[in-house]
Scaffold this motif. Structure first.
Motif, PDB file in Angstrom:
ATOM      1  N   MET A 106       0.830  -1.202   0.000  1.00 21.61           N
ATOM      2  CA  MET A 106       0.000   0.000   0.000  1.00 21.61           C
ATOM      3  C   MET A 106       0.866   1.253   0.000  1.00 21.61           C
ATOM      4  O   MET A 106       0.619   2.199  -0.757  1.00 21.61           O
ATOM      5  CB  MET A 106      -0.927   0.005   1.208  1.00 21.61           C
ATOM      6  CG  MET A 106      -2.028  -1.041   1.163  1.00 21.61           C
ATOM      7  SD  MET A 106      -2.961  -1.144   2.708  1.00 21.61           S
ATOM      8  CE  MET A 106      -3.861   0.418   2.662  1.00 21.61           C
ATOM      9  N   SER A 147      -2.305  -7.693  -3.170  1.00 22.75           N
ATOM     10  CA  SER A 147      -2.159  -6.359  -2.556  1.00 22.75           C
ATOM     11  C   SER A 147      -1.314  -5.401  -3.380  1.00 22.75           C
ATOM     12  O   SER A 147      -1.348  -4.188  -3.139  1.00 22.75           O
ATOM     13  CB  SER A 147      -1.559  -6.491  -1.154  1.00 22.75           C
ATOM     14  OG  SER A 147      -0.282  -7.091  -1.194  1.00 22.75           O
ATOM     15  N   THR A 150      -2.883  -2.073  -4.908  1.00 20.58           N
ATOM     16  CA  THR A 150      -3.502  -1.044  -4.053  1.00 20.58           C
ATOM     17  C   THR A 150      -2.951   0.348  -4.360  1.00 20.58           C
ATOM     18  O   THR A 150      -3.673   1.339  -4.259  1.00 20.58           O
ATOM     19  CB  THR A 150      -3.272  -1.362  -2.566  1.00 20.58           C
ATOM     20  OG1 THR A 150      -1.879  -1.624  -2.339  1.00 20.58           O
ATOM     21  CG2 THR A 150      -4.088  -2.568  -2.118  1.00 20.58           C
ATOM     22  N   GLY A 183      -8.863   2.525  -1.940  1.00 22.60           N
ATOM     23  CA  GLY A 183      -7.543   1.900  -1.834  1.00 22.60           C
ATOM     24  C   GLY A 183      -7.259   1.378  -0.438  1.00 22.60           C
ATOM     25  O   GLY A 183      -6.736   0.264  -0.259  1.00 22.60           O
ATOM     26  N   GLY A 187      -6.880  -2.604   0.895  1.00 22.44           N
ATOM     27  CA  GLY A 187      -5.814  -3.146   1.733  1.00 22.44           C
ATOM     28  C   GLY A 187      -6.347  -3.784   3.001  1.00 22.44           C
ATOM     29  O   GLY A 187      -5.929  -4.889   3.391  1.00 22.44           O
TER      30      GLY A 187
END
Length: 433
Positions: A106, A147, A150, A183, A187
């Motif tokens: 992230m 992930s 993201t 976003g 996550g």
């Protein structure tokens, strides 16, 4: 019109199946389709002219600058510092290294603006650590793959810049701010799934960090993370544009990598610039070719014909939006994000406009949808990179990815049918209407 659409998409499909690079497949299919309306010389001239004029945009300058900033960060040791910070944040949760992977993606993805860079940089560090702690390599790779996109939603994001260009000036600032909540939810949703699986399998919890370690790691990560504050703060408060922010990002990351952390030297800079130039050339060639294709579609009224066809399916907006999402999910399984965005935004935009959907909301929905695509076979770029750095095969990682696909699909439905998830923050911070 029907013949133009058949020739355009048929030629594109055949060239893609033959393995022709996507940018050339787009450009050639556009040129062939123009032969229906005019001679060979005129067709070639118009496609070339549209490619050149389409790239003559101040907004597009942000793309090479953000790519360069991301490459500087990748080579400048910043990924390691963000991973260390992520370990502190997720250290006491079940399967702490999995949570660390998500959090690091992230943060690094949002700064670099690249899912592939995040999957490679973060996954390359996390995979050996997770294997040492007894994590199943396929599970570790699945967490990293799911992930890594993201950062395409959490700004600054080159995807939103491309979307703004295609739609004729949708506010980049509003798109950037709109990406934060989806976003972050993306996550957090992945972390919930990873935590449940980790607890079920008995994966270890990291030892408690001392306050001294926490302060040291946090201090190390403050400067990289502050780039997001500088870029977004400047855009939100009108100090500079997104393009100017991208240039500031380059100067700032170069200062960190060269002067502050000293992870690279001046001799490394030309190689980083060359790598960024190659990546930029690929992206801009696809954009230019797609602008030529968009010209063909506009010339033949193809978007409006497809819009009428979709609207003729049902009077229910829910059914139409579901159909658009399903179409984009299918497209995402065999086409990378940038060409998919460039080709299908002009097709679906008239439909969602007729439904009264906000262009910022649609941009977030479409980006999230295509983020899922780069994690799926057969051509998902994040899938290939994640399997490569995780030393596992695509076949073995598909099953562990299924629960992550499920949570991403649920989030996509929420973003699609609850506009406030995307629009509340731009309305609050920017007065967007």
């Amino acid at each position: 019109m029907a013949l133009a659409a058949l020739l355009l998409f048929g030629t594109f499909g055949v060239l893609t199946l033959l393995g022709v690079p996507i940018a050339f497949a787009i450009g050639l299919s556009a040129a062939v389709s123009f032969l229906l309306f005019m001679g060979f010389d005129q067709s070639m001239f118009i496609v070339a002219q549209q490619m050149a004029s389409g790239l003559d945009s101040f907004t597009l300058l942000a793309i090479p600058f953000f790519i360069l900033a991301g490459n500087i960060m990748n080579r400048g040791g910043i990924a390691l510092r963000l991973i260390s910070f992520a370990k502190v944040l997720g250290g006491r949760l079940p399967g702490s290294l999995a949570h660390c992977n998500v959090l690091a993606n992230m943060m690094f993805g949002s700064i670099s603006g690249s899912a592939v860079a995040a999957a490679a940089a973060v996954g390359g560090v996390m995979a050996p650590l997770q294997k040492k702690e007894g994590y199943d390599p396929a599970f570790s790779a699945a967490v990293n793959i799911a992930s890594s996109p993201t950062g395409l939603l959490i700004p600054p994001s080159t995807t939103f810049i491309v979307y703004s260009l295609i739609t004729g000036g949708t506010s980049i600032a509003a798109l950037f701010v709109a990406g934060y909540v989806p976003g972050i939810l993306m996550g957090l949703g992945l972390m919930v799934v990873a935590g449940i699986i980790a607890k079920k399998r008995g994966y270890p919890v990291a030892p408690r960090s001392t306050w001294k370690e926490v302060l040291r790691v946090t201090a190390d990560a403050i400067l990289p993370l502050s780039l997001v504050l500088i870029v977004m703060g400047g855009i939100i408060f009108g100090i500079f544009t997104a393009t100017e922010a991208s240039a500031i990002a380059v100067v700032y990351t170069l200062f960190l990598a060269l002067v502050w952390y000293r992870e690279i030297g001046l001799k490394d800079v030309p190689a980083i610039i060359l790598e960024s130039a190659v990546t930029t050339a690929i992206v801009l060639l696809m954009i230019g070719a797609s602008i030529g294709m968009s010209r063909v579609m506009a010339f033949g009224d193809i978007p409006f014909a497809l819009s009428d066809a979709l609207l003729g399916l049902s009077d229910n907006p829910i059914v139409i939006l579901l159909a658009i999402n399903i179409a984009l999910l299918i497209v995402g399984t065999f086409m990378d994000m940038t060409p998919a965005l460039l080709i299908f935004t002009p097709i679906f935009m008239p439909v969602v406009q007729d439904l009264g959907m906000d262009p910022v909301h649609f941009g977030v929905m479409m980006t999230l949808n295509l983020c899922i695509g780069i994690c799926t076979p057969p051509v998902g770029s994040a899938l290939f990179i994640g399997c490569s750095v995780g030393n596992t095969s695509i076949g073995s990682v598909i099953r562990p990815l299924l629960p992550f696909y499920a949570v991403l699909f649920v989030l996509l439905m929420l973003v699609t049918f609850v506009p406030e998830i995307s629009l509340a923050l731009p309305q609050l911070l920017l007065g967007y209407k």
